[in-house]
Write a protein that holds these residues in place. Structure first.
Motif, mmCIF file in Angstrom:
data_model
loop_
_atom_site.group_PDB
_atom_site.id
_atom_site.type_symbol
_atom_site.label_atom_id
_atom_site.label_comp_id
_atom_site.label_asym_id
_atom_site.label_seq_id
_atom_site.Cartn_x
_atom_site.Cartn_y
_atom_site.Cartn_z
ATOM 1 N N GLY A 13 0.733 -1.220 0.042
ATOM 2 C CA GLY A 13 -0.069 0.069 0.084
ATOM 3 C C GLY A 13 0.788 1.227 -0.058
ATOM 4 N N SER A 14 2.171 1.234 0.154
ATOM 5 C CA SER A 14 2.933 2.168 -0.069
ATOM 6 C C SER A 14 3.818 2.147 -1.345
ATOM 7 N N LEU A 15 4.072 3.452 -1.758
ATOM 8 C CA LEU A 15 4.745 3.599 -2.898
ATOM 9 C C LEU A 15 6.360 4.061 -2.575
ATOM 10 N N ARG A 16 6.343 4.359 -1.234
ATOM 11 C CA ARG A 16 7.659 4.736 -0.952
ATOM 12 C C ARG A 16 8.932 3.851 -1.175
ATOM 13 N N GLN A 17 10.059 4.550 -1.477
ATOM 14 C CA GLN A 17 11.117 3.692 -1.876
ATOM 15 C C GLN A 17 11.570 3.160 -0.545
ATOM 16 N N ALA A 18 11.690 3.743 0.523
ATOM 17 C CA ALA A 18 12.036 3.069 1.660
ATOM 18 C C ALA A 18 10.812 2.589 2.584
ATOM 19 N N SER A 19 9.809 2.074 1.761
ATOM 20 C CA SER A 19 8.751 1.795 2.729
ATOM 21 C C SER A 19 8.955 0.475 3.510
ATOM 22 N N THR A 20 8.449 0.602 4.693
ATOM 23 C CA THR A 20 8.549 -0.472 5.766
ATOM 24 C C THR A 20 7.451 -1.617 5.303
ATOM 25 N N SER A 21 6.344 -1.148 4.873
ATOM 26 C CA SER A 21 5.352 -2.365 4.462
ATOM 27 C C SER A 21 6.031 -3.314 3.380
ATOM 28 N N ARG A 22 6.801 -2.575 2.414
ATOM 29 C CA ARG A 22 7.427 -3.390 1.405
ATOM 30 C C ARG A 22 8.525 -4.060 1.883
ATOM 31 N N CYS A 80 -0.095 -2.575 3.982
ATOM 32 C CA CYS A 80 -0.309 -1.234 3.541
ATOM 33 C C CYS A 80 -0.339 -0.442 5.191
ATOM 34 N N PRO A 81 0.089 0.875 5.014
ATOM 35 C CA PRO A 81 0.207 1.873 6.005
ATOM 36 C C PRO A 81 -1.063 2.433 5.989
ATOM 37 N N GLU A 82 -1.269 3.210 7.334
ATOM 38 C CA GLU A 82 -2.384 3.997 7.739
ATOM 39 C C GLU A 82 -2.024 5.376 7.029
ATOM 40 N N TYR A 83 -2.739 6.012 6.238
ATOM 41 C CA TYR A 83 -2.711 7.430 5.945
ATOM 42 C C TYR A 83 -4.210 8.252 6.535
ATOM 43 N N ALA A 84 -3.693 9.116 7.292
ATOM 44 C CA ALA A 84 -4.813 10.074 7.960
ATOM 45 C C ALA A 84 -6.131 9.129 8.370
ATOM 46 N N HIS A 85 -5.685 8.017 9.051
ATOM 47 C CA HIS A 85 -6.793 7.262 9.407
ATOM 48 C C HIS A 85 -7.393 6.488 8.404
ATOM 49 N N GLY A 86 -6.837 6.263 7.256
ATOM 50 C CA GLY A 86 -7.492 5.458 6.337
ATOM 51 C C GLY A 86 -6.521 4.756 5.381
ATOM 52 N N HIS A 116 3.310 -0.549 14.647
ATOM 53 C CA HIS A 116 2.733 -1.133 16.030
ATOM 54 C C HIS A 116 1.458 -0.199 15.974
ATOM 55 N N ARG A 117 1.022 0.933 15.089
ATOM 56 C CA ARG A 117 -0.071 1.635 15.117
ATOM 57 C C ARG A 117 -0.878 1.155 13.890
ATOM 58 N N GLY A 118 -1.551 2.106 13.214
ATOM 59 C CA GLY A 118 -2.574 1.657 12.226
ATOM 60 C C GLY A 118 -3.717 0.802 12.128
ATOM 61 N N ASP A 119 -4.254 0.671 13.506
ATOM 62 C CA ASP A 119 -5.395 -0.065 13.613
ATOM 63 C C ASP A 119 -6.564 0.049 12.714
ATOM 64 N N ILE A 146 8.027 -2.412 12.532
ATOM 65 C CA ILE A 146 9.267 -1.676 12.106
ATOM 66 C C ILE A 146 9.082 -0.126 11.547
ATOM 67 N N ALA A 147 7.866 0.092 11.344
ATOM 68 C CA ALA A 147 7.632 1.471 11.054
ATOM 69 C C ALA A 147 8.141 2.567 11.901
ATOM 70 N N GLY A 148 9.029 3.641 11.322
ATOM 71 C CA GLY A 148 9.442 4.654 12.342
ATOM 72 C C GLY A 148 10.743 4.287 12.949
HETATM 73 C C1 LIG Z 1 0.308 11.383 4.682
HETATM 74 C C2 LIG Z 1 0.659 10.383 5.850
HETATM 75 C C3 LIG Z 1 -0.314 9.958 6.662
HETATM 76 C C4 LIG Z 1 -0.208 9.250 7.752
HETATM 77 N N1 LIG Z 1 -1.238 9.125 8.697
HETATM 78 C C5 LIG Z 1 -1.003 8.117 9.582
HETATM 79 C C6 LIG Z 1 -2.164 7.869 10.508
HETATM 80 O O1 LIG Z 1 -3.491 8.195 10.534
HETATM 81 N N2 LIG Z 1 -1.809 6.726 11.544
HETATM 82 C C7 LIG Z 1 -0.668 6.199 11.443
HETATM 83 O O2 LIG Z 1 -0.682 5.155 12.394
HETATM 84 N N3 LIG Z 1 0.503 6.467 10.628
HETATM 85 C C8 LIG Z 1 0.124 7.589 9.783
HETATM 86 N N4 LIG Z 1 1.310 7.825 9.136
HETATM 87 C C9 LIG Z 1 2.573 7.039 9.195
HETATM 88 C C10 LIG Z 1 2.637 5.860 8.292
HETATM 89 O O3 LIG Z 1 1.889 5.083 8.698
HETATM 90 C C11 LIG Z 1 4.032 5.489 8.844
HETATM 91 O O4 LIG Z 1 5.038 6.475 7.955
HETATM 92 C C12 LIG Z 1 4.504 4.161 7.838
HETATM 93 O O5 LIG Z 1 5.766 3.866 7.982
HETATM 94 C C13 LIG Z 1 4.325 4.245 6.256
HETATM 95 O O6 LIG Z 1 4.451 3.049 5.750
HETATM 96 P P1 LIG Z 1 5.652 2.781 4.797
HETATM 97 O O7 LIG Z 1 6.747 2.723 5.426
HETATM 98 O O8 LIG Z 1 5.233 1.397 4.388
HETATM 99 O O9 LIG Z 1 5.739 3.762 3.723
HETATM 100 C C14 LIG Z 1 1.016 8.790 7.938
HETATM 101 C C15 LIG Z 1 2.125 8.860 6.961
HETATM 102 C C16 LIG Z 1 1.949 9.817 6.026
HETATM 103 C C17 LIG Z 1 3.055 10.002 5.019
#
Ligand SMILES: Cc1cc2nc3c(=O)[nH]c(=O)nc-3n(C[C@H](O)[C@H](O)[C@H](O)COP(=O)(O)O)c2cc1C
Length: 182
Positions: A13-22, A80-86, A116-119, A146-148
């Motif tokens: 769900g992440s296109l980031r080069q350093a994506s932890t999901s990937r 898939c990461p969570e972005y803005a709770h979605g 550890h977040r993103g429920d 591993i995120a963060g």
């Molecule tokens: C635009 C944006 C919104 C995000 N919103 C949330 C969020 O709502 N909840 C959360 O737990 N993490 C949030 N994050 C943190 C990402 O989940 C976290 O950076 C994660 O590592 C991203 O996945 P990736 O490493 O696979 O790219 C957000 C990150 C971005 C870039």
């Protein structure tokens, strides 16, 4: 009975080069047992924005290629990461292309979560994927937080998950659920 090898298709769900999901998907691929192959999808970032007017005969070639990969897979892995709770827009877009097609219903699916977040995104994925009639194998759910974390810490956590059998255990539960349905 001799079983043919299983092929799993992994959607990030992440296109980031350093994506932890990937990174988690890559660790699962590296830990996959004999007879199980995992291909990580590289098409999601190139899919056009979904438009129902572009379905049927107008379906873009890349969408047809994406759907064919899904059809050919014995199961899907989603990380898939969570972005803005979605659900990140790009990933939801990829799912939207599949909604009206016949590749996904009843396809087994495992979720691997790298935070550890993103429920909330886990809840939303559950709702959306069920609505699409995918068969989520709950017992295969895997969380490796591993995120963060720094690169070194990520590597250490993933190594630990590999060595303590957590990666292999989730994959085994997923593979067993697929095999039970064959
Ligand atoms: C635009 C944006 C919104 C995000 N919103 C949330 C969020 O709502 N909840 C959360 O737990 N993490 C949030 N994050 C943190 C990402 O989940 C976290 O950076 C994660 O590592 C991203 O996945 P990736 O490493 O696979 O790219 C957000 C990150 C971005 C870039």
């Amino acid at each position: 009975m001799i079983q043919r090898p299983l092929s799993l298709y992994a959607l990030c769900g992440s296109l980031r080069q350093a994506s932890t999901s990937r990174r988690l998907l890559e660790a699962l691929r590296a830990a996959s047992p004999d007879g199980v192959s995992i291909e990580i999808c590289d098409l999601i970032g190139d899919l056009p924005i979904f438009n129902p007017d572009s379905e049927g005969e107008k379906t873009p070639a890349i969408v047809t290629a994406f759907a064919a990969k899904i059809r050919d897979a014995d199961g899907l892995i989603v990380s898939c990461p969570e972005y803005a709770h979605g659900i990140p827009g790009g990933f939801k877009n990829a799912l939207d292309w599949l909604v009206s097609r016949d590749e996904v219903p009843f396809k087994p699916l495992m979720v691997a979560h790298a935070s550890h977040r993103g429920d909330l995104v886990l809840e939303q994925l559950d709702e959306v994927l069920r609505t699409m009639s995918l068969r989520i194998v709950q017992e295969a759910f895997l969380r490796v937080p591993i995120a963060g974390k720094s690169e070194e810490t990520q590597a250490a956590i993933l190594m630990e998950a590999r060595e303590n059998g957590a990666l292999r255990a989730s994959l085994s539960r997923f593979v067993q659920a697929i095999a039970a349905d064959r």
